[in-house]
Design an enzyme around this catalytic site. Structure first.
Site, PDB file in Angstrom:
ATOM      1  N   CYS A   2       0.972  -1.265  -0.002  1.00 56.16           N
ATOM      2  CA  CYS A   2       0.069   0.020   0.064  1.00 56.16           C
ATOM      3  C   CYS A   2       0.909   1.442   0.157  1.00 56.16           C
ATOM      4  CB  CYS A   2      -0.760   0.031   1.211  1.00 56.16           C
ATOM      5  SG  CYS A   2      -1.795  -1.249   1.389  1.00 56.16           S
ATOM      6  N   ARG A  27       2.860   0.710  -5.577  1.00 62.51           N
ATOM      7  CA  ARG A  27       2.944   0.047  -4.372  1.00 62.51           C
ATOM      8  C   ARG A  27       1.607  -0.923  -4.019  1.00 62.51           C
ATOM      9  NH1 ARG A  27       6.781   1.910  -0.892  1.00 62.51           N
ATOM     10  NH2 ARG A  27       5.637   0.764   0.793  1.00 62.51           N
ATOM     11  N   TRP A  74      -3.099  -2.493  -1.464  1.00 60.76           N
ATOM     12  CA  TRP A  74      -2.852  -3.700  -1.905  1.00 60.76           C
ATOM     13  C   TRP A  74      -3.533  -4.483  -0.835  1.00 60.76           C
ATOM     14  CZ3 TRP A  74       0.106  -8.098  -0.418  1.00 60.76           C
ATOM     15  CH2 TRP A  74       0.393  -8.906  -1.515  1.00 60.76           C
ATOM     16  N   ASN A 100      -0.634   0.875   6.244  1.00 60.32           N
ATOM     17  CA  ASN A 100       0.182   0.230   5.454  1.00 60.32           C
ATOM     18  C   ASN A 100       0.629  -0.979   6.500  1.00 60.32           C
ATOM     19  OD1 ASN A 100       1.709  -1.210   3.578  1.00 60.32           O
ATOM     20  ND2 ASN A 100       3.389   0.408   3.659  1.00 60.32           N
ATOM     21  N   GLY A 101       0.453  -2.132   6.269  1.00 57.68           N
ATOM     22  CA  GLY A 101       1.061  -3.235   7.023  1.00 57.68           C
ATOM     23  C   GLY A 101      -0.264  -4.221   7.428  1.00 57.68           C
ATOM     24  N   GLU A 482      14.167 -15.887 -14.885  1.00 61.93           N
ATOM     25  CA  GLU A 482      13.804 -14.311 -14.860  1.00 61.93           C
ATOM     26  C   GLU A 482      12.870 -14.206 -16.149  1.00 61.93           C
ATOM     27  OE1 GLU A 482      13.548 -12.011 -13.107  1.00 61.93           O
ATOM     28  OE2 GLU A 482      13.465 -10.172 -14.334  1.00 61.93           O
ATOM     29  N   LYS A 486       9.043 -12.602 -15.992  1.00 64.59           N
ATOM     30  CA  LYS A 486       8.731 -11.405 -16.520  1.00 64.59           C
ATOM     31  C   LYS A 486       7.486 -11.567 -17.470  1.00 64.59           C
ATOM     32  CE  LYS A 486      10.175  -8.654 -14.995  1.00 64.59           C
ATOM     33  NZ  LYS A 486      11.294  -9.068 -14.024  1.00 64.59           N
ATOM     34  N   GLU A 489       4.367 -12.257 -15.040  1.00 66.96           N
ATOM     35  CA  GLU A 489       3.788 -10.941 -14.376  1.00 66.96           C
ATOM     36  C   GLU A 489       3.186  -9.872 -15.146  1.00 66.96           C
ATOM     37  OE1 GLU A 489       7.484  -9.622 -11.184  1.00 66.96           O
ATOM     38  OE2 GLU A 489       8.108  -9.715 -13.067  1.00 66.96           O
ATOM     39  N   HIS A 505      13.595 -34.363 -18.237  1.00 67.95           N
ATOM     40  CA  HIS A 505      13.150 -34.943 -16.869  1.00 67.95           C
ATOM     41  C   HIS A 505      11.802 -34.566 -16.595  1.00 67.95           C
ATOM     42  CE1 HIS A 505      17.206 -36.632 -16.449  1.00 67.95           C
ATOM     43  NE2 HIS A 505      17.619 -35.562 -16.267  1.00 67.95           N
ATOM     44  N   LYS A 604       4.835  -3.520  -6.286  1.00 66.66           N
ATOM     45  CA  LYS A 604       6.214  -3.497  -6.391  1.00 66.66           C
ATOM     46  C   LYS A 604       6.984  -3.576  -5.415  1.00 66.66           C
ATOM     47  CE  LYS A 604       9.659  -1.456  -8.743  1.00 66.66           C
ATOM     48  NZ  LYS A 604      10.200  -2.444  -9.821  1.00 66.66           N
TER      49      LYS A 604
HETATM   50  C1  G6P Z   1       8.074  -7.969  -5.811  1.00 67.25           C
HETATM   51  C2  G6P Z   1       8.104  -7.159  -7.192  1.00 67.25           C
HETATM   52  C3  G6P Z   1       9.508  -7.720  -7.849  1.00 67.25           C
HETATM   53  C4  G6P Z   1      10.467  -7.798  -7.212  1.00 67.25           C
HETATM   54  C5  G6P Z   1      10.460  -8.398  -5.826  1.00 67.25           C
HETATM   55  C6  G6P Z   1      11.612  -8.217  -4.702  1.00 67.25           C
HETATM   56  O1  G6P Z   1       7.455  -9.127  -5.922  1.00 67.25           O
HETATM   57  O2  G6P Z   1       6.725  -7.111  -8.011  1.00 67.25           O
HETATM   58  O3  G6P Z   1       9.510  -7.179  -8.850  1.00 67.25           O
HETATM   59  O4  G6P Z   1      11.690  -8.428  -7.695  1.00 67.25           O
HETATM   60  O5  G6P Z   1       9.142  -7.759  -5.090  1.00 67.25           O
HETATM   61  O6  G6P Z   1      11.558  -6.934  -4.507  1.00 67.25           O
HETATM   62  P1  G6P Z   1      13.097  -6.002  -3.948  1.00 67.25           P
HETATM   63  O7  G6P Z   1      12.376  -4.639  -3.987  1.00 67.25           O
HETATM   64  O8  G6P Z   1      13.287  -6.855  -2.538  1.00 67.25           O
HETATM   65  O9  G6P Z   1      13.969  -6.175  -4.832  1.00 67.25           O
END
Ligand code: G6P
Length: 609
Positions: A2, A27, A74, A100-101, A482, A486, A489, A505, A604
């Site tokens: 949030c 956020r 969020w 937030n929390g 990765e 991507k 996501e 496998h 994020k």
């Molecule tokens: C969230 C974001 C990702 C990010 C991850 C770790 O899941 O959506 O994009 O890689 O957190 O975040 P950080 O800020 O610790 O790299």
């Protein structure tokens, strides 16, 4: 997670709050809301969905008042809905707050308050706090009741609270969720991070856990939760507003992909001593002696930062000869990791606020490890709680899917490899070769980016497929994972990242004409084995997109589509091979008409466990 923002000063609060929310929207964006003190009763607007929905709801209304708070959510407790949106209020509507929390003991508190006659409007944990303050305020002053309420709750919070009865102040408090106070002239803005503040001022104070700020238009004070005064240091933030804006790109994600040459440049600037084949990481200077004696490294991180850690493991083990383990931060503390004083734990985090990563380093600290950080956000909690660390200097990353922070993290891991390697027997010639090649990487990334139109065409061709397999070996195995992350996501496509050797496998059973594979197949030490893997897929009718080294014409005979990357040192190929995968995911997302900067259900910065 949030996003929280609060304003107190001489200007109208509402437009400033809305603008702040837009910057914090990455956020969380399930719902948004705003409360402003002004007029007879004050104003409260809430709306499910993005900040734009809230703005639509407010329409042309002119919201009076120079004190207010706002929130973009969020969801943790309670589905996204108008009612569950913040700000939440007590029964009288005098007290409004944004949170937030997570309040862990909210159910028991709620039961007690209901018995005392409080009526709840939402299913959230946060609303409990407004009623708790109301209840306590019957017996004591308002400020005191806030301090008392904070003592009664368990969990994490970043909070901003206003009260119609004491309209000259905002009370903000932090425990586990970030809060920054921007200090202007005759005005203050409190927010979850600096991106909502820099438009107004570059002077900030980072609140620490257990601190409460009482903010008035012309003054502020910070106290501990036990109500003792605290002196705070004012920090100057050097991010410009321009950096946090899109600069003509369709999306932040695209802008950030294109910023990678600069991000890598900024990560390595002044840190390479080319002629000595060495790296100088000023942030680690204070622990240099301890680092020399380290016998094991554990990297803890989440999401994209975790995959950067995996590449780091290959680099550090091959060139520095240090045993490395990479752990999901969320799992780390549930194991019984073997840690001692000769273990260094490195947290990798773009935001510096990820709750799981933070919990992991706290756990490691208790066990006596040396705690280091590779963090992008200056002044963030992880940056402050590590013994020493290296900042990425990648600038603000706004797109939810991490891109430039990743290549920046890889650059710093390469520098760390150089530094530790040279202390542990890496030859001068090898050091010089890595240093020289690392300096070329920004230019080489630019060459990959120049193929964006080609990659867009490929993305369009494959946009309708529902499943993908991403495959890579050795340094490019983490890049396969990765790449798959991507596309998951931002395009909501099912993708699996696998080690090419493991494909036979299990995953090969999935392959048919509707299940394409993306192979990362540069001309490296495992090239031939990668080609064998491609042949196995081809033999089963699977389509193939290959990421290959420039000049490799042969690969066109097997792959349906090829994207070329320049030749570089094997350990640095991930810095190039990830770029086409970022663009592929981006263009597939765009082709499907999705909001790539704000993918559904994600945030994020994940500041809850
Ligand atoms: C969230 C974001 C990702 C990010 C991850 C770790 O899941 O959506 O994009 O890689 O957190 O975040 P950080 O800020 O610790 O790299």
């Amino acid at each position: 997670m949030c996003g929280i923002v609060g304003y107190i000063g001489k200007q109208k609060a509402a437009p400033i709050l809305i603008e702040g929310l837009r910057r914090l929207e990455y956020r969380g964006y399930d719902s948004a809301g705003i409360a402003v003190l002004g007029g007879k009763r004050g104003s409260l607007f809430k709306s499910v969905g993005k900040v734009a929905n809230l703005e639509e709801k407010i329409g042309d209304r002119d919201i009076p008042g120079t004190v207010g708070i706002a929130h973009t959510r969020w969801a943790t407790h309670g589905k996204p809905s108008d009612n569950n949106s913040h700000p939440h209020q007590d029964c009288t509507g005098d007290i409004s707050l944004v949170h937030n929390g997570i309040i862990e003991n909210y159910l028991e508190l709620k039961k007690d308050l209901e018995k005392q006659g409080h009526k709840f409007k939402s299913e959230t944990d946060s609303e409990v706090l407004a009623h708790l303050i109301e209840e306590l305020n019957k017996k004591m002053g308002y400020e005191e009741s806030v301090f008392e309420a904070l003592k009664k709750i368990r969990g994490t919070y970043g909070l901003a609270i206003i009260n119609r009865k004491e309209p000259e102040k905002i009370i903000a408090a932090r425990s586990g969720s970030p809060l920054v106070l921007g200090i202007g002239t005759g005005e203050f803005i409190i927010a979850s991070d600096v991106s909502a503040i820099i438009r107004h001022t570059q002077q900030v104070i980072y609140l620490e856990d257990g601190e409460v700020a009482i903010i008035k238009a012309d003054d502020f004070e910070v106290r501990t939760i036990k109500n003792k005064a605290k002196n705070k240091v004012i920090t100057n933030v050097d991010w410009s507003l321009e950096k946090a804006e899109k600069q003509g790109y369709a999306h932040f994600m695209l802008k950030e992909i294109f910023e990678q040459p600069e991000a890598v440049e900024d990560a390595i600037r002044g840190r390479i001593i080319a002629e000595d084949g060495m790296a100088r990481l000023g942030g680690l200077q204070a622990v240099a002696d301890k680092l020399r004696k380290v016998e094991k490294i554990i990297i803890v991180s989440c999401g994209t930062s975790y995959y950067a850690g995996l590449v780091g493991e290959y680099m550090l083990e091959e060139y520095a000869g240090v045993p490395v383990e990479v752990e999901y931060a969320s799992e780390f503390r549930y194991r019984k990791p073997i840690i001692d004083r000769k273990t260094a734990v490195i947290a990798i985090s773009q935001s510096g606020e990820t709750a799981d990563t933070l919990a992991a380093i706290r756990e490691a600290k208790n066990k006596g490890a040396l705690i280091l950080g590779i963090v992008n956000t200056v002044g963030s909690t992880i940056a402050r709680e590590t013994d020493a660390g290296v900042y990425n200097h990648a600038g603000p990353e706004i797109g939810v899917a991490s891109t430039k922070a990743f290549t920046s993290q890889l650059s710093i891991l390469a520098l760390l490899t150089l530094m530790l390697g040279r202390q542990r027997g890496m030859s001068l010639v090898t050091g010089q070769r890595i240093a020289k090649e690392l300096k070329r990487i920004p230019k080489l990334i630019t060459r990959v980016l120049e193929q964006d139109k080609e990659i867009k065409k490929i993305a369009k061709k494959y946009a309708q497929y529902r499943d993908f397999l991403y495959l890579g070996r050795k340094y490019n195995f983490p890049i396969a994972t990765e790449g798959a992350l991507k596309i998951k996501e931002i395009s909501y496509v099912h993708a699996e990242g696998y080690a090419t050797g493991e494909m036979k496998h299990g995953p090969i059973a999935l392959i048919d004409k509707d299940f394409p594979s993306v192979f990362i197949a540069p001309r490296d030490s495992v090239y031939e084995k990668t080609i064998s893997g491609m042949q196995e897929i081809k033999a089963r009718g699977g389509k193939i997109i290959a990421i290959a080294t420039e000049g490799d014409a042969e690969i066109k005979k097997i792959a349906d589509d090829v994207i070329y990357i320049p030749k570089t040192l094997e350990m640095l190929t991930p810095l190039l091979s990830v770029v086409p995968l970022q663009l592929l995911a981006y263009f597939v997302g765009v082709a499907k008409g999705l909001d790539v900067d704000k993918p559904r259900n994600l945030a994020k910065s994940v500041t809850v466990e």
